[in-house]
Scaffold this motif. Structure first.
Motif, short mmCIF file in Angstrom:
data_model
loop_
_atom_site.label_atom_id
_atom_site.label_comp_id
_atom_site.label_asym_id
_atom_site.label_seq_id
_atom_site.Cartn_x
_atom_site.Cartn_y
_atom_site.Cartn_z
N GLN A 83 -10.92 37.54 -40.44
CA GLN A 83 -11.72 36.78 -39.46
C GLN A 83 -13.17 37.25 -39.62
O GLN A 83 -13.60 38.19 -38.97
N PRO A 84 -13.92 36.60 -40.48
CA PRO A 84 -15.23 37.13 -40.86
C PRO A 84 -16.21 37.26 -39.70
O PRO A 84 -17.04 38.17 -39.68
N GLU A 85 -16.09 36.38 -38.71
CA GLU A 85 -17.09 36.38 -37.64
C GLU A 85 -17.07 37.67 -36.83
O GLU A 85 -18.09 38.11 -36.33
N ILE A 86 -15.87 38.27 -36.72
CA ILE A 86 -15.75 39.48 -35.91
C ILE A 86 -15.69 40.72 -36.79
O ILE A 86 -15.57 41.84 -36.33
N SER A 92 -21.66 33.25 -35.90
CA SER A 92 -20.82 32.10 -35.57
C SER A 92 -20.06 31.68 -36.83
O SER A 92 -20.14 32.34 -37.87
N ARG A 93 -19.33 30.59 -36.73
CA ARG A 93 -18.40 30.26 -37.80
C ARG A 93 -19.10 30.16 -39.15
O ARG A 93 -20.17 29.59 -39.28
N LEU A 97 -10.62 39.68 -28.42
CA LEU A 97 -9.28 39.95 -28.91
C LEU A 97 -9.27 39.56 -30.38
O LEU A 97 -9.90 38.56 -30.75
N HIS A 98 -8.57 40.32 -31.20
CA HIS A 98 -8.48 39.86 -32.57
C HIS A 98 -7.46 38.72 -32.64
O HIS A 98 -6.58 38.60 -31.80
N ALA A 99 -7.61 37.88 -33.63
CA ALA A 99 -6.69 36.76 -33.80
C ALA A 99 -5.38 37.23 -34.43
O ALA A 99 -5.36 38.23 -35.12
N PRO A 100 -4.31 36.48 -34.22
CA PRO A 100 -3.09 36.74 -34.98
C PRO A 100 -3.29 36.35 -36.45
O PRO A 100 -4.32 35.77 -36.80
N THR A 106 -23.65 31.32 -45.41
CA THR A 106 -24.37 31.18 -44.15
C THR A 106 -23.38 30.74 -43.09
O THR A 106 -22.24 30.40 -43.40
N THR A 107 -23.84 30.75 -41.85
CA THR A 107 -23.02 30.17 -40.81
C THR A 107 -22.95 28.66 -41.08
O THR A 107 -23.79 28.10 -41.79
N LEU A 108 -21.96 28.01 -40.50
CA LEU A 108 -21.78 26.57 -40.74
C LEU A 108 -23.02 25.78 -40.35
O LEU A 108 -23.39 24.80 -41.00
N ASP A 109 -23.68 26.22 -39.29
CA ASP A 109 -24.89 25.51 -38.86
C ASP A 109 -26.11 25.92 -39.69
O ASP A 109 -27.22 25.46 -39.44
N LEU A 142 -11.36 35.22 -30.55
CA LEU A 142 -12.38 36.23 -30.83
C LEU A 142 -13.40 36.29 -29.68
O LEU A 142 -13.92 37.35 -29.35
N THR A 167 -19.20 36.35 -31.04
CA THR A 167 -19.12 37.33 -32.12
C THR A 167 -20.50 37.50 -32.77
O THR A 167 -21.42 36.73 -32.49
N ILE A 172 -2.76 33.85 -39.31
CA ILE A 172 -2.57 32.39 -39.22
C ILE A 172 -2.14 31.82 -40.57
O ILE A 172 -2.44 32.38 -41.61
N PRO A 224 -16.18 30.75 -32.98
CA PRO A 224 -16.52 31.67 -31.90
C PRO A 224 -18.00 31.63 -31.52
O PRO A 224 -18.84 31.31 -32.35
N ALA A 237 -7.48 30.78 -33.26
CA ALA A 237 -7.84 32.12 -33.74
C ALA A 237 -9.31 32.41 -33.47
O ALA A 237 -9.67 33.47 -32.96
N LYS A 238 -10.15 31.44 -33.79
CA LYS A 238 -11.59 31.67 -33.62
C LYS A 238 -11.95 31.81 -32.14
O LYS A 238 -12.81 32.61 -31.77
#
Ligand code: PLP
Lengths: 469, 515
Positions: A112-115, B487-488, B428-431, A313-316, B424, B484, B433, B481, B420-421
């Motif tokens: 989960q790269p964002e976190i 962002s995505r 909490l961490h995601a499971p 980059t971020t999606l935006d 975050l 975090t 997926i 998210p 999942a996102k």
């Protein structure tokens, strides 16, 4: 349950408190946890308690382990002149502090790269610094160690060239050669060794030319070599390899690359190596940190094993970021067609290496290389004055390791070793069996942690032992 | 959603790449000096290097003080989430708490400063630890001997499949037995490892109970079968009740049974792979035995084997003659080496301390509470609209449960990835997926024994809110998210040939800057 505190809960298991269990079971509508195990066939349910020592309190665990470990004698208790793929170097306190940061230490692979942005950036920085050191453009974020990285590199070369012969030098660590064999035999690869010039240790170009052919997938050399000398015919070797359409794989000790020509500058296609030497303790040989790097060529990149972090980059588009790249090469997507089965790797060791390289910087890495080379050559200088001792065996420049030959004495390497150890000095690795043609020879290693005094003591003690006979 | 009241907020340093920091001439570390006498005796060290082998090109690394380096990486650490931050329910990964005493011990110089080739008399302490750990792990897994050398689970799998190869080779059947069977629910490393060891992976489907389909297995085995790789409980968290029959089918055709130990945690002290007929077992030390994952590693993947297979294990073997520990290389049938030296020793030491801290009773408690926690979550999550639990939903799971968000996705467009996102955002961490592959929109949830009920409830609450939000305000989830550090991310860009930048050097090149 039994526990050192005699209470019914364990510090690592918050829900072991009986009333919490009861509460949870009530909500689940069960009476006993064993109901959840009802589907395990009776005959496989373990009826006895595991035969393990009784649980200890934290203090008891600490004193027990400390007392066992104190039976060891380490490189801090005596000068140790061992290398051969795992080297004693100083690990700066800042490196240790950062890799103990629990957000890094206790995280998983950054799915989960964002976190997990911090780890991703640190690993990207590691990859980038390895590229700078080796002169390559792409590096993955770690392999298990040098030996397995070599095994994977040879397989990769074979996939790319659709050829199945690998040429390696005769002078190679036997464990690396053995690992290469084990990795590559199932893929139908065969490994041949190239002879060396008995005077200089350098690869015999003649033998290389006689063995290389259009069946050769890759030629592998090490620089510095396993026996410590610098291989100088890299341009000739590289040219020969590429004229035959094979790939050039080079194995490195990265502490040399502040002063030695990086393999990228002599046209290596793949670089492997051992980066334990960059900010990681020896730990009796593991964990290690396998380097894996290649040229910026999509054909190569798509065949790389292991995790690679990419910049994005971020999606935006508002911000730079990092994530795992090219995952379609990997086992979780490609399964049996993956470029490798590797999943967990040595990421935190890579972070240590990144911190280490950042602390040293370009000047520090150059100084590190110089310091090591000074001290190793000082040891050569002193030891070679001893009657009956020949060092190094080969007439070539040596970086951090070098051979010491005792043919001119009546002691075996083993005897010399035992006598030195009695005097509180640990000599190098006995390589007499690995290279019978070199006679009674040991491989010594000197790094920046060895002082002038350590080296002089080694020389004086050795002289005493040999003359005292 | 940004700054939503009471919600998690991860550090958001605008921390540049380290290459952009520092100033020419700054130093982060001072090396031991080269003494004058050394310099005098050796002369100019650079003159020793043959001219064509000297590094001429400038090493383009940043120049930083120790202060800046520490701050940089400290900030990066703050933009990362670990088990110490909160629930990390990554299914199959067993993200349990990593006890601090283990870290303390593994950082002692009495292990750190040990060289693997030291004289055996100087390393008796560490050899004793490793030897005893081997004994304990054989007891826990019900195997005959353990090899501690593999660096990770997949490395253990590679060793395991090589052992299959060696075994069949000795029986003169290596060429014939070129297939390894894996269930369709298997982890990707299983077929990948089998392929690396030279086998063809043959996939058997799962039945409607989520277990190996016995009829399909019977049809798949033949005289070409080298072995079967299985994890039990499987990746759905379901115990393969037919294990006896499975073992029989495989053994009767002359194949070997391989146990993927990723899911060992829920059966510690309750059942043992060796007793179930497994011939080869790997253990993920970084899962079951509490050692931290370090953002991807290092872990350790010891392999246990039946008596018959011990002779094939890599050298050296640690032996004890009643008085002294030795490293024995004299094993004529050994497959050789799969790496240098003896294994990830510092990691193994942590497992040693962990087992000592728990003992037999404690390990059983670990298993039971991990199962209690997983089933508790399962029970609670089943009540949430939009999620289903495929494969006999009444049946208890072991360490993990796998939900499907397919209904939610169909009804609202919110996928497992989006859930999942959004998780975050709750800190909490995601499971895990989209794994196992046999469940659509899979959410694979493994809480482990080390999280308290309150944290589990917080997870359930977050899941409930997210699924509700999916029906009322899906936009917020599709954009998550929000809380975090970043962002995505555009993962496509990272792998696209035109934009791909896998190092700073490659980035500069792509952007037209010369080296
Ligand atoms: C079921 C299963 N098998 C094997 C592995 C591979 O283990 P490792 O990552 O230690 O190589 C994993 C870990 O992700 C797993 O979950």
């Amino acid at each position: 349950m039994v526990n050192p505190l005699g209470k019914h809960t364990h510090p690592y298991i918050p829900n072991s408190l009986p009333e919490i269990k009861r509460e949870m079971m009530r909500e689940m509508g069960i009476k006993s946890i064993n109901e959840l195990y009802a589907d395990i066939p009776e005959k496989y349910r373990l009826k006895k308690l595991l035969n393990l020592p009784d649980a200890l309190s934290e203090f008891e665990v600490k004193t027990h382990v400390e007392s066992l470990l104190s039976k060891n004698k380490t490189c801090s208790d005596m000068p140790v002149f061992l290398g051969a793929g795992c080297w004693p170097h100083y690990v700066p306190a800042a490196v240790k502090e950062i890799v103990q940061r629990s957000e890094l230490l206790t995280s998983y692979t950054p799915y989960q790269p964002e976190i997990s942005h911090g780890m991703l950036q640190a690993l990207f920085e590691y990859q980038s610094m390895i590229c700078e050191l080796t002169g390559m453009e792409v590096a993955n974020c770690s392999m298990y160690d040098w030996a397995s990285a070599l095994g994977e590199a040879a397989r990769m070369a074979s996939r790319l060239t659709r050829r199945s012969e690998i040429l390696i030098p005769k002078i190679i660590h036997p464990e690396r050669a053995a690992t290469l064999h084990v990795y590559d035999e199932p893929a139908g690869l065969s490994v041949k060794q190239i002879a060396y010039n008995s005077e200089t240790g350098q690869i015999s170009l003649e033998d290389l030319r006689s063995k290389i052919s259009d069946k050769t997938a890759a030629v592998y050399i090490e620089n510095p070599s396993y026996l410590g000398f610098i291989e100088t015919q890299v341009y000739e070797i590289s040219k020969e390899i590429h004229e035959h359409g094979a790939l050039f794989i080079v194995g490195v000790d990265p502490t040399s690359l502040g002063i030695l020509k990086p393999p990228g500058e002599y046209d290596a296609d793949i670089v492997v190596g051992e980066a334990q030497s960059l900010g990681n303790s020896m730990n009796f040989g593991g964990p290690l940190l396998g380097i894996f790097a290649c040229r910026d060529d999509l054909k190569l990149i798509r065949q790389m094993p292991g995790r690679i972090i990419g910049m994005t980059t971020t999606l935006d588009g508002s911000r730079q970021g990092f994530c795992m790249a090219l995952q379609t090469r990997e086992q979780h997507i490609r399964r049996e067609k993956a470029t490798s089965n590797i999943c967990s790797n040595e990421a935190l060791c890579a972070v240590a290496a990144a911190v280490y390289m950042s602390l040293l910087g370009p000047e520090g890495l150059r100084e590190l290389g110089e310091t090591i080379m000074y001290k190793a050559n000082y040891a050569i200088h002193l030891l070679s004055k001893i009657n009956g001792v020949k060092t190094p065996v080969f007439k070539s420049a040596h970086f951090k390791e070098f051979t010491v030959n005792f043919d001119g004495t009546d002691l075996s390497v083993k005897k010399v070793h035992e006598k030195l150890l009695q005097c509180g000095i640990h000599d190098g690795k006995d390589v007499s069996k690995e290279f019978p043609e070199l006679g009674k020879t040991a491989l010594y290693c000197v790094t920046e942690i060895h002082s002038e005094e350590d080296i002089e003591r080694l020389a004086a003690t050795l002289e005493e032992i040999l003359i005292g006979r | 959603m940004e700054g939503e009241n009471g919600m998690f907020k991860q550090a958001k340093w605008n921390e540049p790449l380290i290459f952009k920091l520092g100033r020419k001439g700054r130093k982060g570390h001072i090396l031991p000096k080269v003494e004058d006498e050394v310099k005098r005796a050796v002369g100019d060290v650079n003159a020793l290097i043959p001219e064509n082998m000297r590094r001429i090109s400038q090493l383009r690394l940043p120049e930083l003080s120790e202060v800046e380096v520490t701050r940089h990486f400290m900030r990066l650490s703050q933009m990362n989430y670990g088990v110490d931050s909160g629930l990390y329910p990554l299914g199959s990964c067993t993200m349990k708490y990593n006890p601090k005493i283990n870290e303390f011990l593994a950082n002692l110089p009495t292990i750190g400063m040990l060289h693997p080739y030291q004289n055996e008399s100087t390393v008796q302490g560490i050899l004793e630890i490793l030897y005893r750990l081997e004994r304990w792990l054989t007891e826990i897994t019900g195997t005959y001997e353990i090899c501690l050398q593999p660096a990770a689970g997949a490395h253990g799998e590679f060793l395991g499949t090589l052992l299959m190869r060696a075994y069949h080779k000795l029986n003169g059947e290596c060429k014939k037995r070129n297939e390894v069977i894996v269930p369709d629910s298997a982890h990707g490393t299983n077929p990948a490892s089998a392929a690396m060891a030279g086998f063809n992976a043959v996939v058997v489907p799962s039945d409607e109970n989520g277990c190996v389909d016995l009829e399909a297995l019977k049809a798949a085995v033949s005289e070409r079968t080298a072995g079967l790789m299985l994890t039990n409980p499987n990746t759905l968290g379901i115990f393969e009740e037919n294990i006896e029959e499975i073992a029989k089918i495989v053994h009767e055709t002359g194949g070997l049974l391989y146990y993927d130990g990723a899911n060992l945690n829920p059966i510690l002290g309750k059942a043992r792979p060796g007793d179930m007929g497994f011939d080869i077992v790997h253990i993920n030390i970084h899962k079951t035995f509490s050692t931290p994952h370090g953002g991807g590693g290092p872990g350790a993947g010891p392999v246990g084997v039946s008596e018959e297979l011990t002779k094939f294990l890599p050298v050296p073997r640690i032996v004890f003659d009643g008085e002294r520990y030795r490293l024995d290389y004299d094993r004529p049938y050994s497959i050789g080496k799969i790496r240098s030296f003896y294994g990830n020793v510092a990691v193994l030491l942590k497992a040693y301390a962990y087992i000592l801290s728990l003992g037999g009773e404690g390990l059983k408690e670990v298993a039971e509470v991990s199962v209690l926690n997983a089933n508790y979550l399962m029970k609670k999550l089943k009540e949430i609209e939009g999620l289903t639990l495929p494969y006999i939903s009444e049946k208890p799971r072991k360490h993990e449960c796998v939900f499907s968000a397919k209904p939610l996705k169909n009804e609202t467009g919110v996928s497992a990835l989006n859930i999942a996102k959004r998780l975050l955002d709750y800190g909490l961490h995601a499971p895990t997926i989209y794994f196992p592959l046999i469940v659509d929109e899979a959410l694979m949830i493994e809480p482990t024994e080390t999280f308290e009920k309150e944290e589990l409830d917080r997870f359930v609450e977050a899941m409930r809110k997210i699924c509700e939000e999916a029906y009322t305000n899906p936009e917020a989830i599709l954009q998550a998210p929000h809380n975090t550090s970043v962002s995505r991310l555009d993962e496509v860009k990272a792998s696209h040939p035109r934009t791909m930048a896998l190092s700073w050097r490659m980035y500069l090149k792509k952007n037209g800057q010369n080296l």
